[in-house]
Write an enzyme that holds these catalytic residues in place. Structure first.
Site, PDB file in Angstrom:
ATOM      1  N   SER A 136      -0.648   9.127 -33.782  1.00 26.89           N
ATOM      2  CA  SER A 136       0.341   8.199 -33.225  1.00 26.89           C
ATOM      3  C   SER A 136       1.223   7.689 -34.352  1.00 26.89           C
ATOM      4  O   SER A 136       0.792   7.645 -35.512  1.00 26.89           O
ATOM      5  CB  SER A 136      -0.352   7.001 -32.574  1.00 26.89           C
ATOM      6  OG  SER A 136       0.599   5.994 -32.265  1.00 26.89           O
ATOM      7  N   TYR A 153      -7.605   1.145 -32.785  1.00 28.99           N
ATOM      8  CA  TYR A 153      -6.739   2.273 -32.406  1.00 28.99           C
ATOM      9  C   TYR A 153      -5.983   2.792 -33.631  1.00 28.99           C
ATOM     10  O   TYR A 153      -5.962   3.996 -33.899  1.00 28.99           O
ATOM     11  CB  TYR A 153      -5.760   1.811 -31.321  1.00 28.99           C
ATOM     12  CG  TYR A 153      -4.871   2.908 -30.786  1.00 28.99           C
ATOM     13  CD1 TYR A 153      -5.350   3.809 -29.840  1.00 28.99           C
ATOM     14  CD2 TYR A 153      -3.557   3.043 -31.212  1.00 28.99           C
ATOM     15  CE1 TYR A 153      -4.536   4.823 -29.342  1.00 28.99           C
ATOM     16  CE2 TYR A 153      -2.736   4.044 -30.723  1.00 28.99           C
ATOM     17  CZ  TYR A 153      -3.233   4.930 -29.783  1.00 28.99           C
ATOM     18  OH  TYR A 153      -2.431   5.937 -29.291  1.00 28.99           O
TER      19      TYR A 153
END
Ligand code: NAD
Length: 258
Positions: free
Chosen positions: A144, A158
């Site tokens: 990401s 995350y």
């Protein structure tokens, strides 16, 4: 065009978002597709979508954080289609209780790391021998943009899990470069998929996120699938170890235009 003609592609998280769009696109480009998801129903739905469009697919229910399941999904690919060439380790979660270092519990940290980081490791652990036996191929690991940028609205588990994906990808790319396996990370920007929209559940939250995106809109799962197709195919024959940002410019922005 048949950019994946004769190839077998295993996609995790294929029941939704990026994984589903990639399954459909890879199959349209000639791949036989193994649609893996924790959710049996959505994995089957994706396989049905592929088949009803004239492609070949099977669905496998598996938890990528489980060693046994990861082994089983790769075995299912080679048993069904006789080999494996493309491994798209894409399944991931973003938990709503993931926050800063004080608010994030150990349980949320472990859950996130287990799926997002260990899941990619296990996919590579079992996928690489199968790809080698099939004469080489391409691994794509979904990371990401958050692995590259800090944010004042933190999701520490995350973000750390996606940082691990980048580091793992780099190292495996170097280790396997002379064996005909390319390993790249796909770094999506903020997308209009369930994962993020569930979290940004009001117009105000969405607007605040979009302020940072130079293009002024969320990305689409289809746009990530096209980027993954490039990395999967021979078009990317000299591309390995990259952090392929597909992010509407967010990682380049300091201040965006109005
Ligand atoms: P999504 O929620 O639409 O799809 C994720 C899929 O993964 C779901 O079908 C889910 O059932 C599956 N899954 C979850 N845990 C699993 C497990 N343990 N084993 C097998 N399958 C599991 O999300 P998406 O937006 O398509 O995200 C795909 C990937 O892209 C994720 O790794 C995510 O972190 C990453 N990503 C998303 C965004 C975004 O804005 N949506 C941005 C950057 C990166």
């Amino acid at each position: 065009m048949d950019r994946l003609s004769g190839k077998v592609a295993l996609i995790t998280g294929a029941g939704s978002g990026i994984g589903r769009e990639s399954a459909v696109l890879f199959a349209a480009e000639g791949a036989r597709v193994v649609c893996v998801d924790l959710n049996e129903h959505t994995a089957l739905e994706t396989a049905d979508l592929v088949i009803s469009a004239g492609g070949e697919a099977i669905a496998v229910t598996a938890d990528v954080s489980s060693d046994r399941d990861s082994h089983r999904m790769v075995d299912a690919a080679t048993e069904a289609f006789g080999g494996l060439h493309v491994m798209f380790n894409n399944a991931g979660i973003m938990h709503s209780d993931d926050g800063d270092s004080q608010s994030t519990s150990e349980a949320i940290w472990d859950l996130t790391m287990n799926i997002n980081a260990k899941g990619v490791f296990l996919g590579c652990k079992y996928g690489i021998p199968a790809i080698l036996e099939s004469g080489g191929g391409s691994i794509i690991n979904t990371a990401s943009f958050v692995a590259r940028l800090g944010a004042a609205t933190p999701q520490v588990a995350y973000t750390a899990s996606k940082g691990a994906v980048l580091a793992l990808t780099r190292e495996l790319a170097v280790v396997h470069a002379r064996q005909g396996i390319r390993v790249n990370a796909l770094c999506p920007g903020p997308l209009r998929t369930e994962l993020l929209m569930n979290l940004l559940d009001t117009d105000e939250k969405r607007r605040r996120r979009l302020v940072h995106v130079p293009m002024g809109r969320f990305g689409l799962a289809e746009e990530m699938a096209k980027a993954a197709l490039f990395l999967a195919s021979e078009d990317a024959s000299y591309v390995t170890g990259t952090e392929f940002l597909v992010d509407g410019g967010i990682a380049s922005a300091y201040v965006t235009a109005e």
